[in-house]
Design a protein around this motif. Structure first.
Motif, PDB file in Angstrom:
ATOM      1  N   LEU A  40       0.861  -1.177   0.000  1.00  0.00           N
ATOM      2  CA  LEU A  40       0.000   0.000   0.000  1.00  0.00           C
ATOM      3  C   LEU A  40       0.899   1.228   0.000  1.00  0.00           C
ATOM      4  O   LEU A  40       1.761   1.387   0.865  1.00  0.00           O
ATOM      5  CB  LEU A  40      -0.894   0.021   1.241  1.00  0.00           C
ATOM      6  CG  LEU A  40      -1.618   1.333   1.580  1.00  0.00           C
ATOM      7  CD1 LEU A  40      -2.578   1.742   0.466  1.00  0.00           C
ATOM      8  CD2 LEU A  40      -2.368   1.213   2.909  1.00  0.00           C
ATOM      9  N   VAL A  41       0.718   2.086  -1.003  1.00  0.00           N
ATOM     10  CA  VAL A  41       1.547   3.286  -1.135  1.00  0.00           C
ATOM     11  C   VAL A  41       0.640   4.493  -1.317  1.00  0.00           C
ATOM     12  O   VAL A  41      -0.257   4.481  -2.167  1.00  0.00           O
ATOM     13  CB  VAL A  41       2.517   3.180  -2.330  1.00  0.00           C
ATOM     14  CG1 VAL A  41       3.380   4.438  -2.428  1.00  0.00           C
ATOM     15  CG2 VAL A  41       3.394   1.946  -2.199  1.00  0.00           C
ATOM     16  N   ILE A  42       0.871   5.509  -0.505  1.00  0.00           N
ATOM     17  CA  ILE A  42       0.157   6.774  -0.670  1.00  0.00           C
ATOM     18  C   ILE A  42       0.949   7.644  -1.643  1.00  0.00           C
ATOM     19  O   ILE A  42       2.153   7.844  -1.474  1.00  0.00           O
ATOM     20  CB  ILE A  42      -0.008   7.504   0.673  1.00  0.00           C
ATOM     21  CG1 ILE A  42      -0.939   6.712   1.604  1.00  0.00           C
ATOM     22  CG2 ILE A  42      -0.549   8.917   0.458  1.00  0.00           C
ATOM     23  CD1 ILE A  42      -1.020   7.273   3.011  1.00  0.00           C
ATOM     24  N   ILE A  43       0.265   8.131  -2.671  1.00  0.00           N
ATOM     25  CA  ILE A  43       0.863   9.087  -3.613  1.00  0.00           C
ATOM     26  C   ILE A  43       0.213  10.444  -3.354  1.00  0.00           C
ATOM     27  O   ILE A  43      -1.017  10.554  -3.317  1.00  0.00           O
ATOM     28  CB  ILE A  43       0.624   8.646  -5.070  1.00  0.00           C
ATOM     29  CG1 ILE A  43       1.287   7.290  -5.327  1.00  0.00           C
ATOM     30  CG2 ILE A  43       1.177   9.703  -6.045  1.00  0.00           C
ATOM     31  CD1 ILE A  43       1.020   6.734  -6.715  1.00  0.00           C
ATOM     32  N   ASN A  44       1.014  11.451  -3.180  1.00  0.00           N
ATOM     33  CA  ASN A  44       0.500  12.776  -2.838  1.00  0.00           C
ATOM     34  C   ASN A  44      -0.291  13.365  -4.001  1.00  0.00           C
ATOM     35  O   ASN A  44       0.264  13.701  -5.046  1.00  0.00           O
ATOM     36  CB  ASN A  44       1.653  13.705  -2.454  1.00  0.00           C
ATOM     37  CG  ASN A  44       1.164  15.013  -1.840  1.00  0.00           C
ATOM     38  OD1 ASN A  44      -0.025  15.331  -1.881  1.00  0.00           O
ATOM     39  ND2 ASN A  44       2.088  15.763  -1.259  1.00  0.00           N
ATOM     40  N   GLY A  45      -1.592  13.508  -3.802  1.00  0.00           N
ATOM     41  CA  GLY A  45      -2.474  14.059  -4.829  1.00  0.00           C
ATOM     42  C   GLY A  45      -2.332  15.552  -5.026  1.00  0.00           C
ATOM     43  O   GLY A  45      -3.002  16.123  -5.887  1.00  0.00           O
ATOM     44  N   MET A  46      -1.470  16.194  -4.227  1.00  0.00           N
ATOM     45  CA  MET A  46      -1.209  17.619  -4.414  1.00  0.00           C
ATOM     46  C   MET A  46      -0.195  17.860  -5.532  1.00  0.00           C
ATOM     47  O   MET A  46      -0.102  18.965  -6.070  1.00  0.00           O
ATOM     48  CB  MET A  46      -0.682  18.222  -3.103  1.00  0.00           C
ATOM     49  CG  MET A  46      -0.453  19.727  -3.132  1.00  0.00           C
ATOM     50  SD  MET A  46      -1.992  20.630  -3.356  1.00  0.00           S
ATOM     51  CE  MET A  46      -2.715  20.425  -1.734  1.00  0.00           C
ATOM     52  N   LEU A  47       0.549  16.832  -5.900  1.00  0.00           N
ATOM     53  CA  LEU A  47       1.594  16.991  -6.910  1.00  0.00           C
ATOM     54  C   LEU A  47       0.979  17.256  -8.281  1.00  0.00           C
ATOM     55  O   LEU A  47      -0.178  16.892  -8.540  1.00  0.00           O
ATOM     56  CB  LEU A  47       2.438  15.720  -6.983  1.00  0.00           C
ATOM     57  CG  LEU A  47       3.071  15.223  -5.693  1.00  0.00           C
ATOM     58  CD1 LEU A  47       3.826  13.916  -5.954  1.00  0.00           C
ATOM     59  CD2 LEU A  47       3.987  16.274  -5.090  1.00  0.00           C
TER      60      LEU A  47
END
Length: 447
Positions: free
Chosen positions: A380-387
């Motif tokens: 499980l990996v969180i990718i920053n949706g602000m990028l």
């Protein structure tokens, strides 16, 4: 022709190529048709862009001339109708020549209407005193360094969007516009000489839906763009940059060029992967929502070469087909698919300068109960949706295919956006959580 502030909703026959281009890329058959190091295939969504590329130039004028001469057909070039009157005349050629010279006073913008169908809206050129709804639009405005044209916003993140600090905070939240926020907007419109130039809104949001009638009555142009998909966000950036004037048009084209260079790189490296070699993923948004098979979040990872769970499991495709997302009621929601999932990619918006400890608590531990019993939990990996959207796709590629894409490459892509924009919060690369992994979580809780 004098500029008319009133929204124009004249029906036109429009060729929509974005979905086809996206599908071609996902299939590994993406091709370019322009010369240069890397062409920009995203559309500039304005009438007069006859060839459907990223700019207004002599090629568009020539197409209109050819239609007038009878050697080309209007039906093949619907965007040639620069003045949006349903026919091709000398007036369209005059309008496009004026657009090439940047002397026009208005343009007709193709966008998403309040009925969610395509429409055309007339706005002043260059566009000033805009109001933004939707944090994806906030990000695009900052990424193309056009924050100075913004008069107000309904919501922004404090660090990533600090380039907007000089604009008026109208209030509201990321997903809703309150009555108070709307009154603040009306007060702002009344206080600006000439009024608000346009509202630029996220077509994926219903936040302004209670005010559509009021917007129509006010005759303030409403431009709704699809901005949460990686491809669509490029088109929106090119269009918004163009509308804000020549300086921002050039910045937006530079922004798009970097995006397409990255897409070229991804496309080349995943082109040799068979379906058996592709990683199977499920996309998550808002911590506990499963992105459906045609969700923008699913597309982000498909563009990175991933294989959606819906492509390998018919039951998942049936249960989670379509756009949007579906909330999980418990940790059992994904249990039936556990053996088929290689990666869980959770797209979560994390503001710049957020600490790892805060991310561990707010973005990971809060939702771990939905995933911790899955065998793929450590993937499980969180990718920053602000990028920037293309950076989210780049990190997804680096996560799923570390043998093809390095994190250093994804990092360098993000750094290029930071370097080229003074409106992205004045941050350094080290201020940003790009991805957050199981290992990151363990390092924080064991510290």
């Amino acid at each position: 022709m004098a500029y008319n502030k009133k929204v124009v909703a004249v029906a036109v026959v429009i060729i929509v190529i974005v979905a086809a281009v996206a599908a071609a890329f996902a299939a590994g058959v993406f091709d370019k048709n322009d010369s240069g190091s890397a062409s920009i295939d995203s559309q500039l969504q304005v009438m007069g862009n006859a060839d459907l590329d990223y700019k207004i130039d002599s090629n568009d004028a020539q197409i209109i001339q050819d239609i007038l001469d009878g050697s080309k057909s209007f039906s093949d070039y619907p965007y040639a109708d620069a003045n949006n009157d349903g026919q091709i005349t000398q007036a369209d050629l005059d309008q496009v020549n004026s657009m090439i010279a940047h002397t026009q006073t208005y343009v007709n913008v193709v966008c998403v209407g309040t009925d969610d169908n395509q429409t055309v809206v007339q706005v002043a050129y260059p566009l000033t005193n805009i109001v933004i709804q939707g944090t994806n639009n906030d990000s695009i405005i900052c990424e193309i360094d056009a924050a100075s044209v913004v008069a107000g916003y309904f919501y922004k993140y404090s660090v990533a969007h600090s380039g907007l600090d000089s604009a008026t905070n109208l209030g509201g939240s990321a997903r809703s516009v309150s009555a108070t926020a709307w009154q603040n907007f009306m007060d702002l419109d009344a206080s600006i000489e000439g009024g608000v130039g346009a509202i630029i809104a996220d077509a994926g949001s219903s936040a302004l839906s209670n005010y559509y009638d009021a917007i129509a009555t006010s005759e303030i142009p409403l431009l709704r763009f699809a901005v949460s998909d990686t491809y669509d966000s490029i088109s929106a950036a090119v269009t918004i940059g163009y509308l804000c004037g020549q300086t921002y048009e050039e910045k937006a084209i530079s922004y798009a060029q970097k995006c397409w260079d990255a897409f070229d790189y991804i496309s080349e490296r995943i082109s040799g992967l068979s379906d058996d070699q592709k990683k199977v993923f499920v996309a998550i948004t808002m911590g506990k929502y499963i992105a459906k098979t045609e969700s923008d979040y699913t597309h982000k990872a498909e563009y990175a070469g991933g294989l959606s769970l819906g492509d390998v499991n018919a039951q998942f495709a049936a249960d989670y087909g379509g756009t949007g997302s579906s909330v999980m009621s418990s940790g059992e929601a994904l249990s039936n698919y556990d053996d088929e999932i290689d990666y869980i990619l959770s797209f979560r918006t994390i503001d710049y300068k957020t600490s790892l400890a805060t991310a561990a608590e707010e973005e990971w531990a809060e939702y771990m109960s939905f995933y911790q019993n899955l065998s793929c939990y450590e993937n499980l990996v969180i990718i920053n949706g602000m990028l920037p959207q293309i950076c989210q796709t780049a990190y997804a590629a680096a996560i799923m295919y570390p043998e093809l894409f390095s994190m250093e490459w994804a990092d360098s892509l993000l750094q290029s956006f930071i370097t080229d924009s003074s409106s992205m919060g004045g941050v350094s690369f080290d201020d940003i959580i790009t991805v957050f992994t199981y290992e990151d979580y363990q390092s924080v809780v064991n510290a």
